[in-house]
Design an enzyme around this catalytic site. Sequence first.
Site, PDB file in Angstrom:
ATOM      1  N   SER A 255     -10.920  12.758 -11.939  1.00 60.98           N
ATOM      2  CA  SER A 255     -10.191  13.959 -12.344  1.00 60.98           C
ATOM      3  C   SER A 255     -11.176  15.140 -12.448  1.00 60.98           C
ATOM      4  O   SER A 255     -11.812  15.492 -11.448  1.00 60.98           O
ATOM      5  CB  SER A 255      -9.450  13.714 -13.647  1.00 60.98           C
ATOM      6  OG  SER A 255      -8.585  14.785 -13.937  1.00 60.98           O
ATOM      7  N   ASP A 327       8.376   2.328   4.334  1.00 62.24           N
ATOM      8  CA  ASP A 327       7.176   1.577   4.706  1.00 62.24           C
ATOM      9  C   ASP A 327       7.494   0.121   5.018  1.00 62.24           C
ATOM     10  O   ASP A 327       6.599  -0.687   5.224  1.00 62.24           O
ATOM     11  CB  ASP A 327       6.125   1.652   3.591  1.00 62.24           C
ATOM     12  CG  ASP A 327       6.681   1.243   2.233  1.00 62.24           C
ATOM     13  OD1 ASP A 327       7.717   0.547   2.195  1.00 62.24           O
ATOM     14  OD2 ASP A 327       6.086   1.614   1.209  1.00 62.24           O
ATOM     15  N   ASP A 331       9.631  -1.823  -2.866  1.00 64.13           N
ATOM     16  CA  ASP A 331       8.722  -2.314  -3.910  1.00 64.13           C
ATOM     17  C   ASP A 331       8.418  -1.255  -4.964  1.00 64.13           C
ATOM     18  O   ASP A 331       7.434  -1.361  -5.695  1.00 64.13           O
ATOM     19  CB  ASP A 331       7.421  -2.801  -3.282  1.00 64.13           C
ATOM     20  CG  ASP A 331       6.755  -1.739  -2.411  1.00 64.13           C
ATOM     21  OD1 ASP A 331       7.290  -0.605  -2.328  1.00 64.13           O
ATOM     22  OD2 ASP A 331       5.705  -2.029  -1.804  1.00 64.13           O
ATOM     23  N   ASP A 497       0.102  11.315  -7.595  1.00 64.46           N
ATOM     24  CA  ASP A 497      -0.571  11.981  -8.712  1.00 64.46           C
ATOM     25  C   ASP A 497       0.280  13.134  -9.230  1.00 64.46           C
ATOM     26  O   ASP A 497       0.668  14.024  -8.471  1.00 64.46           O
ATOM     27  CB  ASP A 497      -1.936  12.501  -8.258  1.00 64.46           C
ATOM     28  CG  ASP A 497      -2.853  12.856  -9.419  1.00 64.46           C
ATOM     29  OD1 ASP A 497      -2.365  13.397 -10.423  1.00 64.46           O
ATOM     30  OD2 ASP A 497      -4.061  12.587  -9.320  1.00 64.46           O
ATOM     31  N   HIS A 535      -1.798   9.820 -11.842  1.00 63.86           N
ATOM     32  CA  HIS A 535      -3.093  10.236 -12.400  1.00 63.86           C
ATOM     33  C   HIS A 535      -3.529   9.208 -13.438  1.00 63.86           C
ATOM     34  O   HIS A 535      -3.413   9.412 -14.654  1.00 63.86           O
ATOM     35  CB  HIS A 535      -2.979  11.632 -13.012  1.00 63.86           C
ATOM     36  CG  HIS A 535      -4.293  12.349 -13.101  1.00 63.86           C
ATOM     37  ND1 HIS A 535      -4.975  12.790 -11.989  1.00 63.86           N
ATOM     38  CD2 HIS A 535      -5.069  12.690 -14.155  1.00 63.86           C
ATOM     39  CE1 HIS A 535      -6.098  13.381 -12.359  1.00 63.86           C
ATOM     40  NE2 HIS A 535      -6.178  13.318 -13.678  1.00 63.86           N
TER      41      HIS A 535
END
Length: 924
Positions: A255, A327, A331, A497, A535
Site C-alpha cells: 500500500s 473465467d 467461484d 482492490d 486491499h
Amino acid sequence: MRSPRPASMIHRALRACRSFGPAIGISLVLAACGGGGGGGSGFFPSLPANPPASGNNPPADPPANPPGNPPDNPPGNPPPPVQPLLSCADLAGKSLPAALISLPTQGATVTSATPVAAGDAGNVLGDYCRVRGTIQPVDASAGAINFAVNLPEKWNQKTIHFGGGGFDGVLIDGTEVIRFGPAGKPAPLALGYATYGDDSGHQSSSITDGRFAANDEQLANYGGQSLKKTRDVAQALVLARYGVAPKHAYFLGTSTGGRDALSYIQRWPLDYDGVIANEPALNYTGTRLSNVAVGRALYNNGGAGWMSVAKTLMVQKAAMQACDKLDGAVDNIVSNVESCRQLNTQILASLRCPGGADTGSTCLSDAQIATVQAIESPLDFTTYSLANGVKRAGGYNLLEGALVAGPFTTRNLGSSKVPNNPATSTDANMYVTGDQWVKYFVTRIATFDTLTFDPQNPGSYAARVTEVSNLTDATNPNLAPFFAHGGRLIMLHGLADEVISPNSTIDYYKQLIATVGQAAVDQSVRFYTVPGMGHGTGSFIPNWDSLAALEGWVEAGLAPATGVAVDAVAGTYGRTRPLCLFPSWPKYRGSGSLDAAVNYSCVTEVGDPLACPNLPASVATYKGGNSFGEELRVQVNPATMAYTVTIDASAQGRTGIQRNGTLVSQGSCSYSSGTNGPVFSFGAGGVLSGGVDAPAGGGFAPLLAFQNTYDSTGASDFKAIAATFNAAGVVQDKDGVSAYGAAMKLRAEGSFQYCRDTTSKSFMLYVANCAGTEKGYIAYNASHGAFDVFTTPPGDPAATSGGTLSGSMVVGLVNGATVPLHLVRESATSVGLRVLARAQSLASGAADGSYAMLSVKGENHDATVTGSGFNLGGAAAALSYDAPVPGVAQADAGRPGNFIFNSGVLAFVSAQGSNAALELGVRH
C-alpha cells in the site's frame, strides 16, 4: 572480488565508524568500511553530505559483481552467519552526525539497544538486538523520525527495509512477517535478516490522520525522505555491529509501503538490490483526487447519489452474477476483468429505477448510477498534470468484482448521505482520506469544505496539487538506473482492490514499458495481478513466498514466472490459483477441481473476449425437448443471435407454435433471452440449454437440445446406442411436480425397460425382473428427426411392435458420445422429461466445472462441482459418488438430491417432497 572503494568513501566511512567510539579498532573499521552491499552503493551513498531532497544518486562505485566475477553468494552455497563484533549494549546512546545522513537532518541518536533472547517469553524471532532511536528534524516544529533496527545475533548478511501504511504515524518495527507470505513462514528477522523501518516522521494513533502534512518537513518525510534517512542510519548500525556491509539489501512494502518501495528506487536507485511493491499507492495524488471525486458524487446535491449498504450489495451481486462465470469458474471471483468491463452498460441498465428516480432499495436512481460510474471510471485531468506528466487516476473495479460492502471488506460507502466535516469513520471510506488530504496536504485549512474542491479543475490550488504530487507520488517510469546495477522489482496488485486502484498500477506498468522498453521490463520486473483480491481483503487473498522468489532472482538469477497462490480467506482457505503475470489471468480449463491451480491456465485472450467458441459457424438447428415432454427445434443465427423455438410434438396442443427472440451475451457462452427469462447456454460439442414459455403456470420450461443427433431406420443399428443407463428427470401430472430417478436398459433391437426402487421411487441397479418396471420400444420417425416412444404392458416380454405412443426420444451426439433425452407425453396431464447417462462409475472430478442450470420452477441458477463439493444457486453441499448406484452422485443435506452427468450435461433431481424438482444445464 569487488573493486577498491574510492579513498573519499573510505574516509567518510571511517568518520562514521569513529562516531561510535573506541569499541571498534581502527584496523577493523578500515576492513569493515571497505565492503559493498545494497546493490553496490556501499555503506554510505556517494552523494554530497546534504544533497537535494530528490534526484538519483549517480553510480560512484562499480557493480557489486562486475561481469565475469562470481556472485558473493552463489546458489547453494550461502555464506555462514556473521557474528556481532559489537555488543548490543554498546550501541545504546550512540549518535550519528547530520553530515553522515544523505538528506538534511540534525543527526540521529540511538535511544535504546536491548538484547532480546530466543528464550524470552513471547519471542519467536531468535536472539537479536532491538535498537530504537530518533532522527532529528531540521525544522524544530517538525516531529522526529522514530526508527527501529533489529540486528540478529546470527546475521545472514542481508537487510530488509519495511515500508509504511496509510498516512503512517505508526512505527514500522521490522518484526513483521512477509505480507501475503506463506502460512507458517517465520518473519525475516527470525531467518537472520537485519530489519528496519520508521514512522515517517510523525506520530498518530490513526493511519488516516493527515494533520501532520501541514508541516513542510513532515510532508516531505512522508513523501519518501524519511526512508532515505532511516536507511542511512540503519546501514551505519549494521556496519558498526558486524564490521561488514550487507551483501544484499531488499525493500518490502504494501500500500503506502508499496509506494515507498517504488519511490525509493526511483530517487535512490543504487541502494537496494530488489524490492517488492504490493498494491502500491504509487499514483498517490491521483488516488486522493479520485477519493474526493467519489465523495462529491455521493454527497453533493443533498446526498442524491449516496448508496446504502443494501444498494451497494445489489450492485456487487449484479456484477458478480454477470461476470463470475466469464473465467469458466463460478467461484465468487471475477478473473476475466476486461471482458466484464464490457458489460458495464448492460449491468447498470438492469439496475436502473424506472424513470431514473429513486424508488427504493431494489434499483438505482440516475444520481446513484452516476456514483457507481464515479467509482468505476478513471479520473482524467485535462487542465493540469500531476508529477511525471500523469494525467489520469485509475478507477475502481466495482462492476468487475471489487467489494465495498459485505463480509469481505470493512470499507463501505458510509451510513449517512450527509458527511461529517471533517469526515469520520461513519462516512465513505474513500472520502475520509480524500478529505484529510484536501485539508492538510493542499489547502492547509482544517475547516475547508472538501465537497467544494473540484479534482478536475482545482482552480487556484492547481499548482499546489502538482507540488504535492512531486513530493509524494512514485510515478517516475525511468527505472533504468535501478535496472542497470541488476535491481529487480516484483509488483503485485489485487484486481478487486477497493482502496488503491489496480488500474493506476497497470497504467504505471505500461508507462514503464514505454520508457525503458519491453526487453528491460521482461528482464527486471514481474507484475502479478490477482483476481478477487481487495486491499488485503476480498474473496481471494494470496499467500506465496515473494521474498524467496526475489532472493532467487537477485542472488541466483532464477527469474520468477507463474507462481501458485494459496487462498488465505477463512471460508475458502487452502484453494489455489496460478499467480499470473499481467496481462494474463487464470482461466478454468473446464474440468477438475475448481480449487486446484493445476486446472487453470494463465491466458491473454485476443479478439472479442465475450465471443463464445461453442456457437455454430452459421445458422444451425438444435433438436431436443423441454420439461413438459414437448419435442422441439431451436434455430440460432450466430450473426444476429436471433433464435426461434418450434414445437414439433406436444400433449398440450402446442404442436407447430413458434417463439422468437434475440440472445444477449452474458459471457461464458451464456445469453439472456426474451422468452420469460431463461438463460440460453451453448456447451462444447453442440449442446444447448435454454427455455421456452411453459404451456401452463407461467414462467418457462427448461429445454435441452443438440446440434447433432443419432438416427436409425433399421433395428440392427440400435446396438450403437444400446446400454444400461441411469435416468434423472421430472414428472408433471395431476399430483403436481415430482423428481424422477430410475435405471434404464436400452437393448440393441430398440426395446427398453425402466426400473425404479419401489421404496424410494428413485435410482436402483437395473435387474430384468424389477418390480417397479416400465417397458416399451423406440422407432425412428424421419418426419420429426427423432424416435417415437411406444410403451407396452409391464407384464409383456420385450417387444418392438404394438404398444401405445407415449412420447419421443432424441439421442444427442456430443463429441461423439450419446446423450439420450426421453420426452414423456402419456397424456395432457402426465408429461415429463428424462435425461440418460450410462450406469458406470462416476469418479470424483469427472464432472467438475461450472454449469448454467435451469429449473422446472422457471429459475436460472449457476452450479459448480469441485470434487466432493457442490454448489447450486448459492446452496453448498458435499457429494458422495456412485451413491446410491454407480454413475450417480448424491448431495447431502446442504442441497439434498442426486445428479447424473453425461458429456457436459448435468441433470440434478432434488430430494422427494415439496421441493422436488429437476434442474438441468450444460458445463460452461
